[in-house]
Every structure is written in structure tokens, then in C-alpha cells.
Design an enzyme around this catalytic site. Sequence first.
Site, short mmCIF file in Angstrom:
data_model
loop_
_atom_site.label_atom_id
_atom_site.label_comp_id
_atom_site.label_asym_id
_atom_site.label_seq_id
_atom_site.Cartn_x
_atom_site.Cartn_y
_atom_site.Cartn_z
N SER A 1 42.63 48.66 40.55
CA SER A 1 42.71 50.18 39.41
C SER A 1 42.03 50.66 41.03
O SER A 1 41.53 50.68 41.64
CB SER A 1 41.89 49.96 38.90
OG SER A 1 40.51 49.66 39.26
N ASP B 1 47.48 50.35 40.94
CA ASP B 1 47.73 49.98 39.27
C ASP B 1 46.69 51.32 38.42
O ASP B 1 45.45 51.81 38.68
CB ASP B 1 46.04 48.88 39.22
CG ASP B 1 46.33 48.46 37.60
OD1 ASP B 1 47.42 48.94 36.51
OD2 ASP B 1 45.26 47.95 36.75
N ALA C 1 48.27 42.76 28.82
CA ALA C 1 49.29 41.54 28.35
C ALA C 1 48.11 40.24 28.91
O ALA C 1 48.48 38.66 29.07
CB ALA C 1 49.92 40.98 29.15
N SER C 2 46.76 40.15 29.23
CA SER C 2 45.92 38.89 29.09
C SER C 2 45.98 38.12 27.73
O SER C 2 45.94 39.20 26.65
CB SER C 2 44.01 39.14 28.85
OG SER C 2 44.68 39.48 30.62
N SER D 1 41.79 40.70 32.94
CA SER D 1 40.55 40.84 32.02
C SER D 1 40.52 39.13 31.46
O SER D 1 39.51 38.44 31.65
CB SER D 1 41.48 40.91 30.10
OG SER D 1 41.22 42.20 29.92
P1 13P Z 1 44.22 43.69 30.20
O1 13P Z 1 43.31 43.94 30.22
O2 13P Z 1 44.88 42.48 29.08
O3 13P Z 1 44.20 41.95 31.20
O4 13P Z 1 45.09 44.09 31.39
C1 13P Z 1 45.19 44.23 32.74
C2 13P Z 1 46.05 45.87 32.94
O5 13P Z 1 46.77 46.13 32.44
C3 13P Z 1 45.43 45.84 34.11
O6 13P Z 1 46.39 47.32 34.50
O1 G3H Z 2 44.28 48.54 33.68
C1 G3H Z 2 43.07 48.41 33.88
C2 G3H Z 2 42.13 47.59 34.73
O2 G3H Z 2 42.14 46.37 33.61
C3 G3H Z 2 41.74 48.61 35.50
O3 G3H Z 2 40.44 48.01 35.11
O4 G3H Z 2 39.54 50.17 35.84
O5 G3H Z 2 38.02 48.63 35.17
O6 G3H Z 2 39.09 48.13 37.45
P1 G3H Z 2 39.01 48.78 36.01
ZN ZN Z 3 47.10 48.76 32.52
#
Ligand code: 13P
Ligand code: G3H
Ligand code: ZN
Length: 313
Positions: free
Chosen positions: A55, A86, A217-218, A261
Site C-alpha cells: 500500500s 495497492d 476479502a479477508s 487483515s
Molecule cells: P482486507 O482488509 O479484507 O484484508 O482487505 C485487504 C485489501 O483489500 C488490500 O487491498
Molecule cells: O487495502 C488496504 C490495505 O489493507 C492497506 O492498508 O494503508 O494500512 O497499509 P494500509
Molecule cells: Zn484493497
Amino acid sequence: MHYSDYGLANTKQLLTRALRGGYAVPAFNFYNMETLSAILNAAQITHSPIILAVSESALNYMGDDILMGMIRGAKYKKNTVALHLDHGHSFEICKRAIDMGFSSVMFDGSALKLAENIKTSRRVADYAHKFDVSVETELGVLAGIEDENTNSDTHLYTNPDIVHDFVQKTRTDSLAVAIGTSHGAYKRKNPSESLRFDILQRIVKNIPNTPLVLHGASSIPQKYIKNINKFGGDIQNAYGIPPSQIRRAISMHITKVNVDSDSRLAFTSAIREYLSKHINAFNPRDYLLFAQNEITQNCINEIQNIMGSGYKI
Ligand code: 13P
Ligand code: G3H
Ligand code: ZN
């Protein structure tokens, strides 16, 4: 350096194969050496292709040089691993990732007006494609925290009537869709709530050749919630997407499944347990390795029981 110099694959290659094969490539987020090693170990053990997701905030946390240094030093099978940005929220952050050696970027213009989303998505795609870097874009908004910059309380499902035009105009390689998932550990009040498979079906009908992406999708394994609470934590009412629903989405052209997550919970659960059981421990390498191994176990489980990507390389 170009991503091919690191032996990385782009996501277009990985997802095209997944679409044909009827499975999903997992995109697991990482933010340090332990989380990176955990994911790569799981990929190696299961013989699965993998997308290493970073991210914007994780990129800033690691820093460009440390991140790429870890990728250079990591061991993985050539052309089976993608390095993916991401939720990039600007052309500039996508360009920075491409110039660093990422093989794939997501431009997340989901919070923008449609015309602006299309314009910047196309700009990112035009730049990325010069380097054979793949591009993911998003239509619709997921409820919950998209990342540090986006926080929405309501779902705005992807409109199936505009996906074809969006894909044509942006030249995106894959599309993230909003069908009822959300980011974070608190996805649903009622654990039996269903994803909107009707919307997904209409999207697939209109763009049958575009790999689709499921964010948020967790599955939020309850064993981690229980363990965190047993060893001094307090996480209540955290429920994810049932694996059966993710598998059903994968059978309907979802070819990239994003999970962050679950790894966070696995890591936290293991560290809490380790430190509670070893009250004299103070060597971080001991509990970090224990926690790393728990992420690996969870990734292996999800690859084998949800993604269907094991033994695809
Ligand atoms: P979760 O929070 O469901 O793991 O999603 C992660 C995600 O979409 C990262 O881009
Ligand atoms: O989709 C989001 C991810 O879980 C990234 O989260 O910005 O805290 O790393 P973060
Ligand atoms: Zn995401």
C-alpha cells in the site's frame, strides 16, 4: 531497474492464466521483512503464483530503497511473483512505483467523479504499458477504510452498465469491483450476509475477458480473534467474508483476491501468545519468527482452501 531484472512477472500474465484456469491469485500485503518472507514461504510451499501487495502507507513505512533491497535479496521462482502497488491514489505514486521496479500498479480513483477516474486511470495505463507494467483500476466504493486516505461508511456497488465503457476507455488490465466486501476486520454485523453475486454476474457478462479483483476479502479467522482476546487483547464483533462466498466469487471470474487483515490478525495473535507464554522473553527475533510462521500457515491455508492457486506454477 525494470521489474524483469528482478525476475518478477506482471499481473496481466498471472491473472490471464488464472482466468483461464478458474482460480485466483492471492494478493497478500506486506510491510516488513517478516511479512514478505512469510508470504514468499507460503508461495514456495504451495507452488502458488503470488502477488506481493504494497500500500502507499506501507511503501512510505519501508522506504523505496529498503523495499527494493528486500525484493532483490528475496528467493522465489522466476516469473511467478508480481510486485504490486495497492491503492495508489495519484498518477505520481503509480509512476514512482513503476520507476522503482514494480510490475503492477493499482490506480484507485474510486472516490473520484467518473470522468476524472477514467482520465487518470488512462494516464496511468499509458505510462505503465510503456514498461509492460500491468494496471488495475476500481469502479464502485467499498465500505470501511480503503486505506489511510479513504474512509466510507456505505457501499457503492459497481454499476455493471458502465464497466465495458470504463475498461475500453481506460485500457485497464484488471478491474476491482465493489460487490459487498469492505476493508478491515469489521466487515459485517451479520456473518451470514451475502455478497452481491447478481451484480458480479452482470459485470462478468459485460466484460467476460477482464480479470476481476476482490478487495476486502479477508475471512477474519475466528481462532485469531479468540486467541488475541485470550492473551490480553480486546477485539469484538469482527467478522469477515466466509470462504465459501469467496470461492463462489472465484468461480465467477474473480482472479485476484486481496488479503491483508487476516495476516495482521495472525501476526498479532502469535505475538500476544508468545509474549504471554514466555514472560522473560525479550529477543524480538524469537517472537517475530513465531509470528512470521503463523502468517505463512494462514497463507498456505487460504491458498489451498480458498484461492485454488496451489500447484499452478
Ligand atoms: P482486507 O482488509 O479484507 O484484508 O482487505 C485487504 C485489501 O483489500 C488490500 O487491498
Ligand atoms: O487495502 C488496504 C490495505 O489493507 C492497506 O492498508 O494503508 O494500512 O497499509 P494500509
Ligand atoms: Zn484493497
